[in-house]
Design an enzyme around this catalytic site. Structure first.
Site, PDB file in Angstrom:
ATOM      1  N   GLY A 187       0.758  -1.241   0.000  1.00  0.00           N
ATOM      2  CA  GLY A 187       0.000   0.000   0.000  1.00  0.00           C
ATOM      3  C   GLY A 187       0.785   1.286   0.000  1.00  0.00           C
ATOM      4  O   GLY A 187       1.861   1.361  -0.540  1.00  0.00           O
ATOM      5  N   SER A 188       0.221   2.314   0.605  1.00  0.00           N
ATOM      6  CA  SER A 188       0.741   3.672   0.720  1.00  0.00           C
ATOM      7  C   SER A 188       0.194   4.573  -0.378  1.00  0.00           C
ATOM      8  O   SER A 188      -0.971   4.469  -0.712  1.00  0.00           O
ATOM      9  CB  SER A 188       2.255   3.724   0.777  1.00  0.00           C
ATOM     10  OG  SER A 188       2.656   4.918   1.405  1.00  0.00           O
ATOM     11  N   ARG A 189       1.042   5.476  -0.983  1.00  0.00           N
ATOM     12  CA  ARG A 189       0.457   6.414  -1.928  1.00  0.00           C
ATOM     13  C   ARG A 189       1.450   6.848  -2.995  1.00  0.00           C
ATOM     14  O   ARG A 189       2.660   6.691  -2.855  1.00  0.00           O
ATOM     15  CB  ARG A 189      -0.114   7.620  -1.196  1.00  0.00           C
ATOM     16  CG  ARG A 189       0.856   8.723  -0.897  1.00  0.00           C
ATOM     17  CD  ARG A 189       0.134   9.877  -0.200  1.00  0.00           C
ATOM     18  NE  ARG A 189       0.774  11.140  -0.478  1.00  0.00           N
ATOM     19  CZ  ARG A 189       0.997  12.066   0.448  1.00  0.00           C
ATOM     20  NH1 ARG A 189       0.663  11.862   1.703  1.00  0.00           N
ATOM     21  NH2 ARG A 189       1.569  13.203   0.117  1.00  0.00           N
TER      22      ARG A 189
END
Length: 229
Positions: A187-189
């Site tokens: 995940g994350s961005r």
């Protein structure tokens, strides 16, 4: 379901560990059938949870030099004017896409062009929505110069759960729109920095599909016959 190459080692190691634990439980707690089945059920569910992190769906990308496509699956969490200080040192339009654990974690080139700048930054693991995550977390900065000479900056940012950023590009490399440029495990961005003249095509809260969703549009400047975004 196709599995991304970044998941091969993790999935194999996890399979061995879970299998070994279940065998140990079977031999050392032969009479505790309830516990055996409970842990076996947990093992199967947990393995498939990790498995879906590394799925790699086939995407048919429609190439268009006028458009900037989403670099990741996720949700648009930021659309704002900011001062980008690492490369441009001027104002840019930032679009940020948050990738939750249930999203596809592949990162794709939003435009076709040449990689003009790349840098990896070791850093912290603040939650992805933390205001300082874009400058203090583990991250990469990649600038692609599109065919129309406009430079677009992408930034992979690790979060509290994501502990490993992977990239497949280097300076001077030609890249195609929709082609994979990296992967963020769990995940994350991803942030995208565009000129202020970009015609944004998404809104806060919109869901994006990497390589498919259009996040900005090229605009022709008839005043000087140049093309900008």
């Amino acid at each position: 379901m196709t599995i991304h190459k970044e998941g091969y080692k993790i999935l194999l190691v996890l399979l061995v560990i879970l299998t070994a634990i279940n065998i140990i439980i079977y031999y050392y707690a032969p009479n505790n059938i309830t516990f055996q089945y409970a842990f076996l059920t947990f093992s199967v569910l947990f393995y498939f949870l990790i498995l879906q992190f590394f799925r790699s769906p086939r995407r048919k990308v429609t190439l268009d030099e006028r458009l900037v496509i989403a670099p990741a699956d996720g949700k648009v969490v930021v659309i704002e004017e900011v001062v980008e200080t690492e490369y441009f040192n001027d104002k840019r339009r930032q679009i940020s896409i948050f990738m939750s654990p249930v999203n596809v974690h592949i990162n794709r080139n939003p435009v076709e062009g040449v990689v003009k700048y790349f840098k990896y930054h070791a850093g912290k693991y603040l939650v992805a929505w933390h205001p300082k995550s874009s400058t203090e977390n583990e991250r990469t900065t990649i600038v692609v110069k599109a065919k129309n000479e406009v430079e677009i900056l992408m930034r992979q940012i690790a979060g509290a759960l994501a502990k490993r950023i992977v990239w497949y590009v280097k300076e001077g490399q030609e890249v195609s729109q929709g082609e994979e440029f990296g992967f963020i495990k769990f995940g994350s961005r991803v942030d995208v920095f565009l000129p202020l003249t970009a015609k944004v095509r998404v809104n806060i809260g919109d869901k994006t599909v990497g390589g498919i969703t259009v996040i900005a549009e090229l605009v022709e400047d008839t005043a000087d016959d140049s093309i900008i975004i």
